[in-house]
Design a protein around this motif. Structure first.
Motif, short mmCIF file in Angstrom:
data_model
loop_
_atom_site.label_atom_id
_atom_site.label_comp_id
_atom_site.label_asym_id
_atom_site.label_seq_id
_atom_site.Cartn_x
_atom_site.Cartn_y
_atom_site.Cartn_z
N ALA A 159 -2.40 -8.97 5.61
CA ALA A 159 -1.08 -8.33 5.74
C ALA A 159 -1.21 -6.82 5.71
CB ALA A 159 -0.16 -8.82 4.62
N LEU A 160 -2.12 -6.32 4.86
CA LEU A 160 -2.31 -4.86 4.76
C LEU A 160 -3.02 -4.32 6.01
CD1 LEU A 160 -3.36 -4.76 1.02
CD2 LEU A 160 -1.42 -3.49 2.00
N GLU A 163 -1.23 -3.61 9.36
CA GLU A 163 -0.45 -2.39 9.53
C GLU A 163 -1.17 -1.20 8.90
OE1 GLU A 163 3.89 -2.83 9.05
OE2 GLU A 163 3.35 -4.77 8.22
N VAL A 168 3.20 -1.12 3.21
CA VAL A 168 3.63 -2.53 3.21
C VAL A 168 4.33 -2.77 1.87
CG1 VAL A 168 2.89 -4.92 3.41
CG2 VAL A 168 1.65 -3.14 4.65
N ARG A 169 5.56 -3.23 1.93
CA ARG A 169 6.34 -3.40 0.72
C ARG A 169 5.81 -4.56 -0.13
NH1 ARG A 169 10.94 -0.63 0.50
NH2 ARG A 169 11.37 0.64 2.34
N ARG A 170 6.05 -4.43 -1.43
CA ARG A 170 5.60 -5.48 -2.35
C ARG A 170 6.16 -6.83 -1.92
NH1 ARG A 170 3.67 -3.29 -7.36
NH2 ARG A 170 3.64 -5.41 -8.13
N SER A 172 6.90 -7.92 0.99
CA SER A 172 6.17 -8.46 2.14
C SER A 172 4.83 -9.04 1.71
CB SER A 172 5.91 -7.37 3.18
OG SER A 172 7.11 -6.78 3.57
N LEU A 173 4.19 -8.37 0.76
CA LEU A 173 2.89 -8.87 0.30
C LEU A 173 3.06 -10.18 -0.47
CD1 LEU A 173 0.97 -5.68 -0.83
CD2 LEU A 173 0.59 -7.08 1.19
N GLY A 216 5.38 0.31 -2.21
CA GLY A 216 4.44 -0.75 -1.86
C GLY A 216 3.01 -0.23 -1.79
N ARG A 218 -0.56 0.79 0.86
CA ARG A 218 -0.99 1.23 2.18
C ARG A 218 -2.49 1.03 2.31
NH1 ARG A 218 1.47 6.61 3.16
NH2 ARG A 218 0.09 7.20 1.47
#
Ligand code: CA
Length: 220
Positions: A159-160, A163, A168-170, A172-173, A216, A218
């Motif tokens: 996921a990281l 992008e 990346v927001r928490r 989303s993770l 989040g 990066r």
């Protein structure tokens, strides 16, 4: 991220052995016991099919043709009771990609499935400047050297890496790393990210996971 394999085999014991073994080899597995079940199961995402030729309700080759006719493009590896040239040729003409005679070793089946995924371009590795996430072997490669990841670590890093440079927001993770509805604390997420950072550092990847406070993370 794991490739999902549909195993079509009427022998209950063999089906269980195949499912367990392929899961240990880092595949997701769905199963069907006959041709009708295979067609139903292939409605969902299937990255590869392991298809027994001798099924109770249909010849596996006909099932393969029906799967192809319904739009399946994923590779199909046939299983058969005898290594017979006629079977093999008719298997390929029915739209199969490979062929394995029983009895076989599970590692060989897993290798055939991986090779078929590679050949047919179903494998979608995530790459970023010398780093590569291998969705079939389920590890991170740093300039070609493998770094073992747990499935959760793998999903978080994917996921990281998908992008690079973006935050990346928490949330989303958490969605990427755990099944829907799982109760995961911020602390748990932090622990996973700390382990990933350590693995990236130990492998001399030259890459980092930065914390963007209150927002989040990066991948940089
Ligand atoms: Ca059979």
């Amino acid at each position: 991220m794991r490739p999902r394999v549909l195993v079509v085999e009427d022998d209950h014991g063999l089906r269980d052995v195949l499912s367990r073994g392929l899961r240990e080899e880092h595949f997701d597995v769905v199963t069907a016991a006959d041709g009708a079940g295979a067609l139903r199961a292939a409605d969902a995402r299937v990255d590869a099919v392991v298809l027994d030729i001798g099924l109770p309700d249909a010849d596996g080759r006909d099932v393969c043709q029906a799967l192809r006719a319904s739009g399946l493009r994923s590779p199909v590896v046939f299983l058969t009771a005898h290594d017979n040239l006629t079977d093999r040729l008719s298997g390929f003409s029915a739209g199969g990609d490979d062929y394995l005679a029983k009895p076989f070793h599970l590692v060989e089946l897993a290798a055939r499935v991986r090779a078929a995924l590679r050949r047919t371009g179903q494998e979608t590795a995530v790459e970023s400047d010398g780093l590569r996430l291998d969705p079939v072997r389920h590890h991170l490669e740093v300039r070609g050297a493998p770094v073992a990841l747990t499935p959760t670590e793998f999903r978080l890093l994917a996921a990281l890496m998908a992008e690079p440079g973006a935050v990346v927001r928490r949330r989303s993770l958490l969605r990427a790393g755990w099944p829907e509805g799982a109760q995961v604390s911020d602390n748990t997420l932090d622990q996973y990210l700390a382990r990933l950072r350590r693995k990236l550092r130990d492998a001399d990847s030259g890459r980092e996971i930065n914390t963007v406070r209150g927002v989040g993370y990066r991948f940089a």
